[in-house]
Design a protein around this motif. Structure first.
Motif, short mmCIF file in Angstrom:
data_model
loop_
_atom_site.label_atom_id
_atom_site.label_comp_id
_atom_site.label_asym_id
_atom_site.label_seq_id
_atom_site.Cartn_x
_atom_site.Cartn_y
_atom_site.Cartn_z
N THR A 412 7.94 125.22 -21.85
CA THR A 412 9.35 125.45 -21.46
C THR A 412 9.48 125.39 -19.94
O THR A 412 10.26 126.13 -19.34
CB THR A 412 9.84 126.81 -21.99
N GLY A 413 8.69 124.52 -19.35
CA GLY A 413 8.71 124.37 -17.90
C GLY A 413 9.83 123.47 -17.42
O GLY A 413 10.78 123.17 -18.16
N PRO A 414 9.74 122.97 -16.16
CA PRO A 414 10.82 122.16 -15.59
C PRO A 414 10.87 120.73 -16.12
O PRO A 414 11.86 120.03 -15.93
CB PRO A 414 10.51 122.16 -14.09
N GLY A 415 9.79 120.28 -16.78
CA GLY A 415 9.75 118.89 -17.23
C GLY A 415 9.48 117.92 -16.09
O GLY A 415 9.36 118.31 -14.93
N ILE A 416 9.39 116.65 -16.43
CA ILE A 416 9.15 115.59 -15.43
C ILE A 416 10.16 114.48 -15.66
O ILE A 416 10.29 113.99 -16.79
CB ILE A 416 7.71 115.03 -15.55
N PRO A 417 10.91 114.06 -14.64
CA PRO A 417 11.87 112.96 -14.81
C PRO A 417 11.16 111.71 -15.35
O PRO A 417 10.00 111.44 -15.03
CB PRO A 417 12.42 112.72 -13.40
N GLU A 418 11.88 110.94 -16.18
CA GLU A 418 11.27 109.77 -16.83
C GLU A 418 10.76 108.75 -15.83
O GLU A 418 9.74 108.11 -16.05
CB GLU A 418 12.30 109.10 -17.76
N GLU A 419 11.49 108.59 -14.69
CA GLU A 419 11.07 107.59 -13.72
C GLU A 419 9.78 107.97 -13.00
O GLU A 419 9.16 107.15 -12.33
CB GLU A 419 12.18 107.34 -12.69
N GLN A 420 9.34 109.25 -13.15
CA GLN A 420 8.11 109.70 -12.49
C GLN A 420 6.94 109.84 -13.46
O GLN A 420 5.83 110.12 -13.04
CB GLN A 420 8.35 111.04 -11.79
N GLN A 421 7.20 109.63 -14.75
CA GLN A 421 6.16 109.94 -15.75
C GLN A 421 4.98 108.98 -15.70
O GLN A 421 3.89 109.32 -16.15
CB GLN A 421 6.79 109.96 -17.14
N GLN A 422 5.18 107.75 -15.21
CA GLN A 422 4.06 106.83 -15.08
C GLN A 422 3.29 107.04 -13.79
O GLN A 422 2.06 106.99 -13.77
CB GLN A 422 4.56 105.38 -15.17
N SER A 423 4.00 107.29 -12.71
CA SER A 423 3.33 107.47 -11.41
C SER A 423 2.63 108.82 -11.30
O SER A 423 1.81 109.01 -10.40
CB SER A 423 4.36 107.33 -10.28
N ILE A 424 2.94 109.75 -12.23
CA ILE A 424 2.35 111.08 -12.14
C ILE A 424 0.84 111.07 -12.37
O ILE A 424 0.12 111.99 -12.00
CB ILE A 424 3.05 112.02 -13.16
N TYR A 425 0.35 109.95 -12.97
CA TYR A 425 -1.09 109.85 -13.23
C TYR A 425 -1.86 109.37 -12.01
O TYR A 425 -3.09 109.34 -12.05
CB TYR A 425 -1.34 108.87 -14.39
N GLN A 426 -1.18 108.97 -10.95
CA GLN A 426 -1.87 108.53 -9.75
C GLN A 426 -2.52 109.73 -9.04
O GLN A 426 -2.05 110.87 -9.14
CB GLN A 426 -0.89 107.84 -8.80
N ARG A 427 -3.56 109.46 -8.35
CA ARG A 427 -4.30 110.53 -7.68
C ARG A 427 -3.46 111.14 -6.55
O ARG A 427 -2.80 110.43 -5.81
CB ARG A 427 -5.62 110.00 -7.13
N PHE A 428 -3.54 112.45 -6.48
CA PHE A 428 -2.83 113.24 -5.46
C PHE A 428 -1.31 113.05 -5.55
O PHE A 428 -0.60 113.19 -4.57
CB PHE A 428 -3.31 112.89 -4.04
N ARG A 429 -0.85 112.71 -6.77
CA ARG A 429 0.59 112.52 -6.97
C ARG A 429 1.08 113.64 -7.88
O ARG A 429 0.53 113.88 -8.95
CB ARG A 429 0.86 111.16 -7.61
N ARG A 430 2.16 114.31 -7.46
CA ARG A 430 2.73 115.39 -8.26
C ARG A 430 4.22 115.16 -8.38
O ARG A 430 4.86 114.61 -7.50
CB ARG A 430 2.47 116.75 -7.60
N GLY A 431 4.79 115.60 -9.50
CA GLY A 431 6.21 115.42 -9.73
C GLY A 431 7.06 116.25 -8.78
O GLY A 431 6.63 117.28 -8.26
#
Length: 482
Positions: A412-431
């Motif tokens: 039940t957290g803040p979630g992640i915007p759809e446009e960021q869901q692919q880039s979130i797997y990059q290293r040192f990348r956070r939503g």
């Protein structure tokens, strides 16, 4: 292959045009020579007829002079004979060709005509073709007669007593040329598709090893940098394969240096960080409350840095491996999931988060590397706890599928915007929602590690924001055990 076949077709068409031109020229030469030869033969034959006719007329004149009129009148036969040869009927041909019989003749006969006339216009011989040559011209000439193009050769007899004209329709030559060209080129016409077929087969077979190499390079794991074998590879392709192998070696060396540096640096930093944390904790006991806040920040910073180093070590270890180098075995997802939940339950209890397990009580088995799967589950569940607000809910659901198994982590957290869901797997990348949550600190490597483990296990991961309320649902699907 398309270029090769197209080039052959173009060259064949050029050759066909050249053959047609050469055949047309040669046929024209042969037919012109035939016209001239036929005219000379006719002239030679007609000289005898004309001379014989002149001789008969002269003899009759002498005979008439020597015999008196009475003698001639007494003989009816002699009188009729003299009258017959002395009569000059210019409307009647001297000789008449045998009528043309279509049943035993040739169809080209109707396209050939001849005419022999004397200087006074008397016709000695004409063809059966209803075509007249009204105008005489010595040598070769072309005329349009009755909507047909004719090629005519005219010849004067040497003494000038008569002339000969022999002609033929130009369509006869065109038909002959067409038949010669077609008969000459039909073997090539038939063989052209066969040539294209065999080119396709042979070139395709020659390129097959190259396609195999391309497929091998395309389908191999990004971390599989072992050399490509040059066995059964055409000589022309061997230099390219060797160049690829040298490139693989250089890339492997570069990656190995990077991983070694990351691992060594993380390992070497552990000891001074541990010492710094110990000194800060000891100092806080001696200094009392005056510097407690400052020292507490140092301890938390050291913990955060230590966590970052641990993540770097894990990532370096995952990057340096491929699945074929792991000792894979049967992994009970049900047991591993419950164990991970139990091990980090204290974090959820501290934040008063309701964490639960929803799934089967019997084993759910997949194939994999147990330590890697444990790291994957820990990171996903730990992230859900970290970024779920106080008094929130985290549910870990395990589902057995026909083609594998799926682990869902719902928070039940803040979630992640759809446009960021692919880039979130990059290293040192956070939503952005995570960054804006100042209460939680992270390294930005957790999901990069998760992604790498997913790739090693040929699994899939998907994120969707909850629709019923704020929160995120992370779904990891493992393939069926082989």
């Amino acid at each position: 292959m398309v270029s090769l076949i197209s080039t052959i077709i173009i060259l064949w068409l050029i050759a066909a045009a050249f053959v047609y031109q050469v055949a047309s020229h040669e046929v024209e030469e042969v037919y012109d020579a035939t016209l001239a030869q036929e005219a000379r033969i006719l002239a030679t034959l007609m000289v005898h007829e004309v001379e014989e006719n002149i001789e008969i007329n002269n003899n009759l004149q002498i005979l008439t002079k020597e015999l008196n009129e009475g003698v001639i009148s007494e003989s009816s036969f002699l009188r009729k004979l003299i009258q017959k040869y002395q009569t000059n009927d210019s409307e009647k041909d001297y000789l008449t060709l045998v009528p043309r019989d279509p049943t035993i003749g040739h169809r080209y006969e109707a396209k050939i005509a001849l005419l022999v006339k004397d200087a006074d216009g008397k016709t000695y011989l004409r063809s059966n073709v209803p075509t007249t040559f009204n105008e005489f011209k010595e040598g070769y000439s072309n005329y349009l007669i009755e909507n047909e193009n004719w090629r005519i050769f005219g010849l004067y007899e040497s003494k000038g007593t008569f002339y000969v004209q022999v002609g033929e329709m130009l369509s006869l030559r065109e038909e002959t040329v067409s038949e010669i060209v077609i008969n000459s080129l039909w073997p090539i016409i038939i063989s052209l598709p066969l040539i294209g077929f065999f080119i396709w087969i042979l070139v395709g077979g020659g390129l097959k090893p190259l396609k195999i190499i391309a497929g091998s390079v395309e389908n191999r794991d990004p971390n599989a940098l072992d050399p490509i074998t040059t066995e059964s590879v055409p000589r022309e392709v061997v230099p390219m394969v060797q160049s690829l192998n040298r490139l693989f070696l250089r890339v492997q060396a570069a990656l190995e240096n990077e991983r070694r540096f990351t691992a060594d640096a993380a390992h070497e930093l552990r000891t001074p960080l541990a010492a710094l944390k110990t000194l800060a904790q000891a100092k806080s006991l001696v200094a009392g409350n005056s510097h407690a806040g400052f020292l507490d920040q140092i301890v938390r910073g050291v913990d955060r840095t230590t966590h970052l180093l641990e993540q770097l070590l894990i990532l370096a270890r995952m990057d340096s491996q491929s699945m074929d180098k792991f000792h894979t075995e049967a992994v009970d997802l049900q047991r591993e999931t419950i164990n991970i939940i139990s091990s980090i339950a204290n974090s959820a209890i501290t934040k008063e988060i309701d964490i639960s397990y929803d799934g089967p009580s019997e084993p759910v088995v997949v194939n994999g590397y147990p330590p890697a799967i444990q790291i994957l589950l820990r990171n996903i569940i730990d992230n859900a706890i970290r970024y779920t607000p106080k008094n929130g809910v985290v549910c870990v659901r395990l589902t057995e599928l026909n083609n594998g198994a799926r682990v869902d982590v719902i928070d039940t957290g803040p979630g992640i915007p759809e446009e960021q869901q692919q880039s979130i797997y990059q290293r040192f990348r956070r939503g952005e929602n995570v960054i804006n949550s100042h209460s939680q600190q992270g390294s930005g490597l957790g999901l990069a590690i998760v992604k790498r483990i997913i790739e090693l296990h040929q699994a899939t991961i998907e994120m969707i924001n909850r629709e019923d309320q704020s929160g995120l649902k992370v779904m990891v699907t493992f393939p069926r055990r082989k």
